[in-house]
Write an enzyme that holds these catalytic residues in place. Sequence first.
Site, mmCIF file in Angstrom:
data_model
loop_
_atom_site.group_PDB
_atom_site.id
_atom_site.type_symbol
_atom_site.label_atom_id
_atom_site.label_comp_id
_atom_site.label_asym_id
_atom_site.label_seq_id
_atom_site.Cartn_x
_atom_site.Cartn_y
_atom_site.Cartn_z
ATOM 1 N N THR A 1 0.841 -1.193 0.000
ATOM 2 C CA THR A 1 0.000 0.000 0.000
ATOM 3 C C THR A 1 0.882 1.251 0.000
ATOM 4 O OG1 THR A 1 -1.637 -1.217 1.272
ATOM 5 C CG2 THR A 1 -1.645 1.163 1.558
ATOM 6 N N ARG B 1 -13.851 -7.667 -1.263
ATOM 7 C CA ARG B 1 -13.147 -7.517 0.023
ATOM 8 C C ARG B 1 -12.592 -6.092 0.128
ATOM 9 N NH1 ARG B 1 -7.811 -5.699 1.564
ATOM 10 N NH2 ARG B 1 -7.236 -6.691 3.502
ATOM 11 N N VAL B 2 -12.800 -5.453 1.268
ATOM 12 C CA VAL B 2 -12.249 -4.127 1.509
ATOM 13 C C VAL B 2 -11.407 -4.196 2.776
ATOM 14 C CG1 VAL B 2 -12.794 -1.715 2.030
ATOM 15 C CG2 VAL B 2 -14.175 -2.964 0.360
ATOM 16 N N GLY B 3 -10.200 -3.658 2.709
ATOM 17 C CA GLY B 3 -9.302 -3.662 3.871
ATOM 18 C C GLY B 3 -9.376 -2.365 4.640
ATOM 19 N N ASP B 4 -8.299 -2.056 5.327
ATOM 20 C CA ASP B 4 -8.272 -0.871 6.190
ATOM 21 C C ASP B 4 -8.161 0.440 5.423
ATOM 22 O OD1 ASP B 4 -5.582 -1.920 5.531
ATOM 23 O OD2 ASP B 4 -4.917 -0.082 6.524
ATOM 24 N N THR C 1 -0.300 1.173 6.869
ATOM 25 C CA THR C 1 -0.076 0.141 5.855
ATOM 26 C C THR C 1 0.116 -1.204 6.545
ATOM 27 O OG1 THR C 1 1.444 -0.617 4.122
ATOM 28 C CG2 THR C 1 2.392 0.783 5.806
ATOM 29 N N GLY C 2 -0.186 -2.281 5.828
ATOM 30 C CA GLY C 2 -0.025 -3.602 6.433
ATOM 31 C C GLY C 2 -1.256 -4.456 6.200
ATOM 32 N N GLY D 1 -4.725 -5.436 6.420
ATOM 33 C CA GLY D 1 -5.911 -4.633 6.705
ATOM 34 C C GLY D 1 -6.861 -5.217 7.726
HETATM 35 N N1 GLY Z 1 -3.500 -2.409 3.980
HETATM 36 C C1 GLY Z 1 -4.053 -2.778 2.758
HETATM 37 C C2 GLY Z 1 -5.094 -3.799 2.837
HETATM 38 O O1 GLY Z 1 -5.057 -4.679 3.687
HETATM 39 O O2 GLY Z 1 -5.998 -3.753 2.039
#
Ligand code: GLY
Length: 301
Positions: free
Chosen positions: A169, A197-200, A220-221, A223
């Site tokens: 990211t 799928r949606v992350g952080d 970042t990392g 999510g």
């Molecule tokens: N940090 C990016 C994700 O997990 O989507």
Amino acid sequence: MQPMLIVHGGAWSIPESLHEAHINGCTDAIQQVYPALQKGISALDAVEEAVCILEEDPTFDAGRGAFLNSEGEIELDAIICDGKTLNFGAVAAIKNILHPVKAAKLLMNHPEHCFMVGEGAQKFLRTRNFPEVGIEELLTPRELEFYHKIKNDPHFKTRTPFEPNPTGTVGAVARDLQGNLAAATSTGGTPRKLPGRVGDSPVIGAGAFADNRTGAVSATGYGESIMKVLLSKLTCDEFEKKPAMKAAQDAIHILQARVNGLGGVVGINSAGEYAFFHNTEYMAMAYYHEKKKVVALIQSR
Ligand code: GLY
């Protein structure tokens, strides 16, 4: 006030062969955007511009170079946050967009909404003549090859890249001449994620947060863990209690202790101190330094 700018290009086990590309990409973002901040562009415009540069660079998992999902498609997420007003714009699971951060910024000015996803977001962008690109603009041979490698691997998990493997990211945090803070984050998410799928990254307080009263952060990392502790807001809360570097360190320790999370943060607190910390093997980042001009590094754990 002295402007400030810090960017990251992901926190994961970056192989040595990719260190130079990460350092160059992060350096470019600082070198191209910092002079404009000195001339008076807003922190909000600065983080948008910096993230656009990183999205365009195929090195990173954002815009061009993003991971493919389990169906071989690219779905992108981004957020941009204004520390002066607490306003933000975010988009998730959008396709055929080279600069999701620009889409997030456009949405920020919508009179009613600030977070849109999937086909609805796409329709909104079309009504505003937002530029769409073919998948060939986003897809890199590296990610296609990786997709075929992991497609049917029964041992692969979406968390795997943060333990060891490919691309990260991107994000940026800035302070402008007026002392306003802003943060932005953009991502292709995790490899072989399920469609939808949606992350952080596009989640306010998780992937980014900005409040002139405390600070601004981009995370970042992995999510799924970052969302559970709202890592960016958590770091800003820690800014209220302690020096910026210690705040970042404590926020990552909480991520690890509470949810066994993996990730990193970059930020600027309201007193004008940079903050960065991560618990992955490496984090790629760069920031403007008054004497050295640009400090770019692959920060190791
Ligand atoms: N940090 C990016 C994700 O997990 O989507």
